[in-house]
Design a protein around this motif. Structure first.
Motif, PDB file in Angstrom:
ATOM      1  N   PHE A  83      81.205  29.879  22.813  1.00 41.13           N
ATOM      2  CA  PHE A  83      82.656  29.734  22.952  1.00 41.13           C
ATOM      3  C   PHE A  83      83.405  30.107  21.682  1.00 41.13           C
ATOM      4  N   ASP A 311      83.916  19.248  24.981  1.00 37.68           N
ATOM      5  CA  ASP A 311      85.277  19.737  24.793  1.00 37.68           C
ATOM      6  C   ASP A 311      85.204  21.235  24.522  1.00 37.68           C
ATOM      7  N   PHE A 408      85.000  12.406  26.719  1.00 33.89           N
ATOM      8  CA  PHE A 408      85.737  13.649  26.891  1.00 33.89           C
ATOM      9  C   PHE A 408      86.967  13.482  26.047  1.00 33.89           C
ATOM     10  N   ALA A 410      89.483  15.817  25.009  1.00 33.38           N
ATOM     11  CA  ALA A 410      90.632  16.384  25.712  1.00 33.38           C
ATOM     12  C   ALA A 410      91.852  16.687  24.863  1.00 33.38           C
TER      13      ALA A 410
ATOM     14  N   LYS B 404      90.875  22.493  37.666  1.00 31.70           N
ATOM     15  CA  LYS B 404      90.669  22.948  36.295  1.00 31.70           C
ATOM     16  C   LYS B 404      89.241  23.450  36.145  1.00 31.70           C
ATOM     17  N   SER B 407      84.800  23.965  29.652  1.00 28.80           N
ATOM     18  CA  SER B 407      83.685  24.567  28.919  1.00 28.80           C
ATOM     19  C   SER B 407      82.356  23.973  29.374  1.00 28.80           C
ATOM     20  N   ALA B 408      82.319  22.658  29.522  1.00 27.55           N
ATOM     21  CA  ALA B 408      81.043  22.009  29.816  1.00 27.55           C
ATOM     22  C   ALA B 408      80.529  22.377  31.204  1.00 27.55           C
ATOM     23  N   PHE B 415      93.199  27.851  31.234  1.00 31.49           N
ATOM     24  CA  PHE B 415      94.105  26.945  31.938  1.00 31.49           C
ATOM     25  C   PHE B 415      94.449  27.504  33.308  1.00 31.49           C
ATOM     26  N   GLY B 472      91.996  22.835  31.876  1.00 28.72           N
ATOM     27  CA  GLY B 472      90.993  23.298  30.932  1.00 28.72           C
ATOM     28  C   GLY B 472      90.286  22.099  30.335  1.00 28.72           C
ATOM     29  N   ASN B 473      90.093  22.106  29.029  1.00 24.12           N
ATOM     30  CA  ASN B 473      89.451  20.970  28.376  1.00 24.12           C
ATOM     31  C   ASN B 473      90.452  19.901  27.959  1.00 24.12           C
ATOM     32  N   LEU B 474      91.706  20.113  28.255  1.00 26.53           N
ATOM     33  CA  LEU B 474      92.732  19.240  27.694  1.00 26.53           C
ATOM     34  C   LEU B 474      93.302  18.269  28.706  1.00 26.53           C
ATOM     35  N   ILE B 475      93.725  17.141  28.197  1.00 29.20           N
ATOM     36  CA  ILE B 475      94.557  16.242  28.986  1.00 29.20           C
ATOM     37  C   ILE B 475      95.925  16.242  28.328  1.00 29.20           C
TER      38      ILE B 475
END
Lengths: 542, 1031
Positions: A83, A311, A408, A410, B404, B407-408, B415, B472-475
């Motif tokens: 990544f 993440d 997680f 985030a 969503k 990555s994992a 996004f 995506g990976n975000l909240i």
């Protein structure tokens, strides 16, 4: 009638025409910003100048982002994961050149630190406070910015060798050649740390914790001596902070030294303060160049998110580092260092932690990954996860991560302070000074003290001088893994090329480290803008 | 003043009354029938306004009359007589009298009328007496275009004027570049509205239905009267003026749909999975091993694009007496963007009045008010293109309800492009009031004084509320951003004009000044978050909030100007102008700049010897030289810097509270002064066949000196903010030049009922940096991946693209070995390699300097974002009641940096990609145009700045086609005087080799970051059905 027309048509227009001739309307002063001429006259204003110098520690190349990539990847503590995007990915195989942005940023922002320190020092000369409280403040402020300037030159001299020396604010915009010798830069470093020791307090009150202390300055001066192989002087400085008035001690909980709980740790000698409040005040992405601009007010670091396996997962723990946690004990038996499971996640064979979320209250943030590995969202942790299958290399970062409390993260907004100098580091540096002076038995307790904290077996002897050096270097690799220390160690020990090429041969099937990589390349932008410096750069590098 | 406003208000009331009693007014034009008396009204065919003073003659006789103030006439004529209707500026029309008693005559305007006047700085000039290089576009050239920016109207109409849309969304910005790029700080032209200096936003606040003409002044003799800030040309808009007569009402309206015209070919799930396996060496997480990811669920481009509806209604009303002229109009526009979820609504109201008091005083007032609301956020291309197609749009179990990828689970953290669009509420409101007031007194015959005042005031506010979501990976927590701002900008100008003709000598003189003071702007931005729910969308309800930015600005200027025009025997023309400008930006010593110009023209066709060549109706040589300036620089002083929003902070204390910092982050040169542009113009105008064929050819040489350049200072200085890379000092140091040729040609005529006029223009420009003075060459224009791709250096165009040249993708190890062998022999170093880390499947870049190895010295200039060629054509055809208009526009010899392909072809990591990548290099021996997947595995830097991303940005676009039909109303309706329906198609086709969405690209600053396509919203293909009615 004609007269009236004449008056209205000629006189008035001519009056109107000439009324515009008042050139004073062109004198406009900014209503947005103060002017330098009228600022830095009071203690609070000087404090602002000092804070702005500290703030450069959060700029790119440094501790909001990049320092961890730069030195973890260069030293092969970390290895690229798929990544990792763009230019950062060039660090791990030394394929960078003079245009490498993280290196330019580091150079640039260390000089920002120097410039801002020089500004405060220059303005302080003109500031003659009459109140005792202000006089004390002035002493402290000058000590703080001297420390920061010393720190900037310490980084510069180690990474680039001979660099331009700017010690006066007035010479800021001059084109400056590199110093005559590396020793001149080291002299400036020693002088700044020495000066700061005199001005700085041992501790601060609750409101000021995080400012540099006398102990931090002594530790950095010791480091400066150590890096120059002035072992006796280094030992003498380091020893000062093991005794009163200093009260440093090892954090009984290794994990907590790298968690959000580390702010009040007695092990911390100098750290970078990180805090994220919320979107109202700051921008999570500020570390991508939004500092002091669009990034709002925040001091966090992106590390936890960027290194975090659940993440962004940009780097993994290098196989070389993972392997280093397995070694033979004094009986010759295979031994797995307890710091393995505190440093990384992996399969049982690697010694890493095999589950996560030991103190998660519930699978709060969900996602399909959790549906597979923690199907019952109300069940508290820990959860077992096949870390070895998580990426092609198999090991993920645990140190400086949140995965024992959150599955997680985030958001790239870690609150965990970055350790710059901690007591364990100092203890190991004392051991190193002693070993280098062939006082092996004196060195032993310092190494064992650090090992005892994590429950690692105690050495009974360091063996020969060479053995002792090997043990010490290995101990530093394990204890300080992922703390951006190993690069400096490998380079100053003179074993960077050999060590890293051996490790990269196994990881990448090539030996990319060349002699020139011992120093970073002088940034391309510096070369194109500073003609005074270009003539003595060899091979487009340094 | 009080009185003036009151009387204005009364007049406005009167207007409304007029509208209400329209039908009764029409009854006033009641016509009486008499056996040999013919009565009627003459109107203009283009806007149905009545024409007073039209000459009506019975052919072959001297019997005739003229129309009155309302365009009415009566004449006695016998059956069989031919009536000739003629009026200056219109084509003569003949009607054979049968047994009519009433006639409604609509005269068609003569577009190429010789005596047409052209609006120039502080005045008008007859077209045939133009000395400078001036481009003109009128309503007939624009056609029916759904333009939310008036600037768009001149695209392709005037040679040497490049008009680029910076977004295909309604209300999107437009950049105009006149004759290349001649500044390092701003290349935007000056805008003048009805004779008063304004800016682009004022220009765009005028409804296209209110615009009479747009003039572009290009040469120095024309622009130097605006001295300061005229270095980049001057764009002048002239609004329609009321004519005396009874009230006239017009309605214009259309309905249309807009669509995207291009989709990129993206991989399907199967192809994507193959790519992911390739990048990861088959190390896949559980989800990617499941069957779930082999099914295509979503075409993300279909999801973010949509067919958009456009509507517009405009009502205009005007009329007046010989004492008072009045005018009112309103235009309502409602357009959806072709991207989810954008909408733009606008209303414009314009009121104009003009009064004559006695014989010597004329007063005028105009108020233009614009209110617009744009709403909705737009989806991102880079997000949509990178999403895997196996992902659905929705996922009710995820926070916010949208699916969503992470990555994992997916090895892809793009996004979902719809999450931020659908879970947000954004509205931006902007109101702009623009008033112009003038008084003009005729003091003596020929001597006039004019005083004009303009005030523009703007208020803007916006909010953007986003619901909490996981993407995506975000909240992302819920949040709001709000901003409020206003500005006020008054300008006062006074000038005398004097005109006199003595025998063969005629001259006019202009003297005046401009005074701008009290201009200021203030704004504040605030942000809030952590709302307990989504009910209240205001920062006041946010538990956490902060001020994130804002500014206060003040500015002023002071100018004096003069001009003299002289004409001898109407053959030899001379113009000379001078302006002295003062700006607050510069220090007292350099505050004022002087900007003179001179122009000469020789009307050869007026010479007696030209009488023998009757087919040449016009032949004019013209030339000019002058100096203009540019001061678009910020105020220079040594300022204390606390961060953009007081955000130089560091954390101290147990609570790590943010503590404020302050420093100095800039250095400045107190001696900076005006940028100056010296411009030489030479041209020839030729008219043949009674000016039916017109040809104009011009050459210019613009030299831009003392260009204000941010001269970089070394990183080791420490000067500058963290975003300056490196810090810089603004200095007058660079010199640039633009040279070019412009050609305008037009041909018009008629054959029976068929009318035609064809115009074409073409311009060639070469841009070059002559010198950077103290400054070193610099690279700006960053793109994805942190590469700087434009370079400004001596001898090259400003902001040229710079990088490596691709040779081929390394086929196998033997291929690389052959390069390494060359490296060894060229360097004499047995360990030398062509490039470190080069592996099969990587791109081999060319060793341009021939030293055997690839280094940064092998970078070269790859192309320029400034087009060398600009061209446009307008075709107007008419047959009986039909009319057809075509407008074509294009540029050539230009490059575009397709930054979108960094994502769609870069295979940086597992992202959905373009289908071209399917044929990428995969194994030893493959010969492919595309390198192996997963660039970062080797850090091979296949993504470095290279011609891989550079594309030919030339295009030719059918900007619009309109087919109209005038419905004959004879005897049908006495209320409606004309009725036209039309269909218009816009951007129906674009000829281009560009692989992205649209080659019409601006970039971030149009200078050093010009022509970089990061996913700019493309121009839509639009179809419209419209109607125009006059009452």
């Amino acid at each position: 009638m004609i007269m009236k027309k004449f008056i209205t048509s000629i006189i008035i227009p001519v009056l109107v025409l000439t009324a515009g001739c008042n050139e004073d309307i062109l004198d406009i002063k900014s209503q947005n910003q103060y002017s330098e001429e009228t600022y830095f006259k009071t203690a609070p204003q000087f404090n602002e100048g000092v804070v702005a110098t500290y703030a450069t520690l959060l700029m790119n190349g440094l501790y909001s982002r990049d320092a961890y990539y730069l030195f973890d990847l260069l030293a092969n503590d970390a290895e690229n994961n798929i990544f990792l995007l763009g230019d950062v990915a060039q660090l791990h195989d030394y394929s960078y050149g003079p245009a490498q942005p993280q290196m330019s940023d580091l150079w640039k922002n260390l000089y920002r630190m120097i410039y801002r320190a020089n500004l405060v020092l220059a303005k302080a000369e003109e500031w003659q406070p009459t109140v005792q409280a202000d006089m004390d403040k002035k002493k402290q402020y000058m000590g703080e910015v001297s420390f920061l300037r010393g720190y900037a030159y310490f980084m510069l001299v180690n990474l680039w060798g001979r660099v331009p020396l700017k010690l006066e604010f007035s010479e800021a915009t001059e084109l400056t050649p590199r110093a005559g010798t590396v020793n001149e830069v080291w002299a400036a470093v020693e002088s700044d740390f020495t000066n700061s020791i005199n001005g700085l307090p041992v501790t601060y009150g609750n409101a000021d914790r995080g400012r540099v202390t006398k102990g931090a300055a002594i530790a950095m001066l010791g480091k400066a001596y150590l890096y120059q192989k002035k072992y006796a002087q280094a030992e003498s400085e380091f020893m000062k902070i093991t005794a009163a008035p200093f009260t440093y001690s090892l954090n009984p909980n290794f994990d907590n030294q790298f968690s959000a709980a580390n702010n009040l740790s007695t092990e911390t000698i100098f750290d970078i303060q990180h805090k994220w409040t919320d979107f109202a005040s700051g921008d999570q992405y500020y570390m991508f160049g939004g500092q002091e601009a669009w990034g709002g007010k925040t001091t966090h670091t992106g590390r936890a998110m960027e290194y975090g396996w659940n993440d962004w997962n940009n780097t993994v723990v290098s196989p070389a580092l993972v392997g280093a946690f397995k070694y033979q004990d004094e009986e010759g038996d295979s031994y797995t260092d307890p710091r393995a499971r505190l440093t990384f996640y992996g399969d049982a064979a690697s010694g890493g932690d095999t589950d996560f979320c030991h103190t998660c209250t519930k699978a709060s943030k969900g996602g399909s990954l959790m549906a597979i590995y923690a199907p019952d969202a109300t069940k508290p942790g820990p959860y077992i996860y096949p870390f070895a299958a998580n990426n092609t290399i198999g090991y993920s970062w645990r140190k400086y991560e949140y995965y024992e409390t959150k599955e997680f993260y985030a958001g790239p907004d870690s609150n965990i302070n970055t350790q710059v100098v901690r007591y364990a580091d100092v203890l190991l540096m004392i051991a190193e000074c002693l070993i280098e002076q062939n006082k092996l038995s004196d060195a032993l307790p310092y190494i064992n003290k650090v090992r005892a904290r994590v429950g690692a077996f105690q050495y009974t002897s360091l063996g020969t001088l060479e053995n002792a050096k090997t043990i010490l270097r290995h101990e530093r690799q394990l204890e300080l893994a992922g703390e951006q220390v190993r690069w400096f160690d490998l380079v100053r020990w003179g074993i960077a090329k050999q060590t890293l090429n051996n490790e990269k041969q196994l990881q990448l099937g090539k030996q990319p480290f060349e002699d020139r990589h011992m120093l970073l390349p002088i940034p391309q932008i510096e070369k194109t803008t500073n003609t005074a410096l270009t003539t003595d750069i060899s091979g487009d590098w340094n | 003043m009080q009185h003036k406003f009151t009387s204005e208000f009364n007049l406005f009331l009167m207007l409304i009354l007029c509208m209400a009693t329209m039908s009764s007014l029409h009854a006033g034009i009641h016509l009486q029938s008499q056996s040999n008396l013919i009565t009627g009204q003459v109107t203009s065919a283009d806007d149905a306004s009545s024409i007073p003073g039209v000459s009506i003659i019975i052919r072959g006789t001297s019997v005739g009359t003229t129309t009155d103030a309302l365009g009415n006439f009566s004449i006695s004529a016998a059956s069989g007589d031919v009536l000739q209707f003629s009026f200056i500026g219109y084509l003569t029309q003949e009607i054979t009298v049968a047994n009519q008693t009433t006639l409604a005559i609509a005269l068609s305007p003569d577009v190429w009328e010789l005596s047409e006047v052209v609006v120039v700085g502080y005045g008008v000039v007859e077209k045939q007496n133009l000395i400078g290089s001036v481009g003109l576009a009128t309503k007939k050239d624009f056609g029916e275009v759904p333009a939310t920016n008036a600037q768009q109207l001149i695209q392709g109409k005037i040679s040497g004027v490049q008009v680029v849309n910076s977004s295909g969304l309604p209300g999107g910005g437009v950049r105009i570049a006149v004759r290349g790029a001649g500044s390092f700080t701003s290349i935007d032209p000056l805008y003048v509205i009805d004779g008063i200096q304004g800016n682009a936003s004022l220009f765009n606040s005028i409804s296209q239905y209110d615009i009479e003409s747009i003039t572009v002044l290009k040469d120095a003799a024309s622009t130097a009267i605006y001295g300061a800030n005229a270095a980049n040309g001057v764009v002048i808009v002239t609004t329609k003026k009321a004519k005396s007569g009874v009230v006239r009402i017009t309605y214009n309206g259309y309905y249309g749909v807009a669509q995207p015209w291009k989709k990129l070919d993206m991989m399907n799930a199967e192809q994507y999975l193959d790519l992911v396996k390739d990048i990861t060496n088959n190390a896949l997480p559980a989800k990617l091993k499941s069957d779930y990811v082999t099914e295509d669920r979503t075409d993300w481009q279909d999801e973010i694009f949509r067919t958009a509806a456009l509507t517009e209604h405009s009502v205009g009303l005007s009329g007046g007496t010989d004492k008072v002229l009045y005018q009112a109009s309103t235009t309502y526009t409602n357009q959806d963007g072709i991207m989810e979820a954008y909408n733009y609504k606008r209303i414009i109201v314009r009121l104009g009045l003009e009064e004559k008091i006695g014989k010597w005083l004329r007063l005028g007032q105009a108020i233009n008010y614009q209110y617009n609301i744009s709403s909705g956020n737009t989806a991102s291309f880079t997000e949509a293109l990178r999403m895997p197609t196996y992902s659905p749009v929705y996922d009710p179990t995820n926070l916010g309800g949208f699916a969503k990828v992470t990555s994992a689970d997916d090895l892809n953290d793009t996004f979902n492009p719809l999450t931020s669009v659908r879970l947000s509420e954004r509205k931006s409101r902007n109101s702009l009031t623009f008033g112009q007031f003038f008084g003009e007194a005729t003091i003596l015959p020929g001597l006039k004084f004019r005083s004009q005042l303009s005030i523009d005031m703007s208020n803007s506010s916006s909010y953007n509320y986003k619901q909490a979501n996981a993407n995506g990976n975000l909240i992302n927590p819920n949040s709001i951003e709000e901003s409020y701002g206003y500005y006020i900008n008054p300008l006062l100008e006074n000038y005398f004009t004097y005109a006199k003709t003595i025998g063969a000598h005629s001259f006019d003189v202009l003297v005046g000044n401009t005074y701008r003071n009290g201009s200021q702007a203030r704004s504040v931005n605030v942000r809030g978050t952590n709302f307990p729910n989504d009910d209240l969308k205001t920062v006041l309800a946010a538990p956490g909030s902060s001020i994130t930015g804002g500014s206060i600005a003040q500015y002023s200027s002071l100018s004096y100007f003069a001009r003299a025009n002289y004409s001898l025997k109407n053959r030899y023309l001379l113009t000379a102008s001078f302006r002295r400008d003062g700006s607050y930006v510069f220090s007292k010593n350099n505050r004022f700049g002087n900007f003179p110009s001179v122009g000469l023209a020789w009307k050869i066709h007026e010479e007696s010897f030209m009488g023998s060549v009757p087919f040449i109706s016009q032949l004019k040589l013209r030339g000019s030289y002058g100096i203009t300036g540019n001061s678009s620089a910020p105020l220079q002083f040594s300022s204390i810097w606390k961060g953009q929003s007081n955000n130089i902070v560091y954390s101290f204390g147990d609570a790590k509270n943010y503590v404020q910092g302050a420093t100095v982050n800039s250095s400045f040169d107190p001696n900076i002064k005006w940028e100056t542009t010296k411009q030489l113009d030479i041209g020839i105008d030729v008219g043949l066949m009674e000016d039916r064929l017109m040809l104009s050819v011009g050459y210019y040489n613009r030299r831009n000196e003392d260009l204000l350049t941010y001269v970089p200072i070394p990183l080791s200085s420490g000067v500058g903010g963290p975003f300056d890379n490196p810090g810089s000092i603004l200095k007058n140091t660079a010199t640039a030049s633009n040279k070019g040729v412009e050609v305008d040609v037009s041909f018009r005529g008629s054959a029976g009922a068929f009318r035609y006029s064809i115009g074409a223009n073409m311009a060639y420009n070469t841009n070059k940096v002559i010198s950077l003075g103290d400054g070193t060459e610099f690279q700006r224009g960053g793109v994805t991946g942190g590469n700087l791709v434009t370079k400004t250096a001596k001898g090259e165009p400003i902001g040229s693209f710079f990088g490596f040249v691709t040779d081929h993708v390394a086929i196998d190890k033997a291929d690389i070995d052959s390069y390494n062998a060359i490296a060894r022999s060229a360097t004499g170093n047995p360990a030398a390699v062509y490039e470190n880390g080069l592996l099969p499947g990587d791109i081999i870049f060319r060793d341009l300097n021939g030293d055997g190895v690839l280094t940064d010295k092998d970078k070269t200039f790859l192309g320029s974002p400034i087009p060398k060629w600009n061209f446009g054509s307008n075709v107007n055809l008419g047959y009986k009641n039909f009319d057809l208009m075509l407008s074509v526009y294009g540029i050539a010899d230009v490059s575009v940096w397709n930054d979108l392909t960094y994502w769609t072809e870069g295979t940086t990591r597992p992202f959905n990609s373009s289908t071209v990548i399917v044929s990428r290099w995969k194994t030893e021996g493959d010969i492919s145009e595309y390198p192996k997947a997963g660039q970062n595995a080797t850090a091979s830097r296949n993504l470095r700045a290279s011609d891989r991303f550079l594309e030919d940005g030339s295009y030719l676009r059918l900007r619009s086609v309109t087919l109209g039909y005038n419905i004959p109303l004879k005897g049908l309706n006495k209320v409606v005087s004309s009725l036209r329906v039309y269909v218009t198609g816009q951007n129906l086709f674009t000829i281009t080799d560009y692989k992205g969405y649209d080659p019409e690209i601006v970039g971030q600053d149009f200078l050093f970051d010009r022509g970089i396509d990061r996913g700019q919203y493309p121009q839509p293909k639009t179809y419209m059905l419209g109607v125009q009615v006059s009452f």
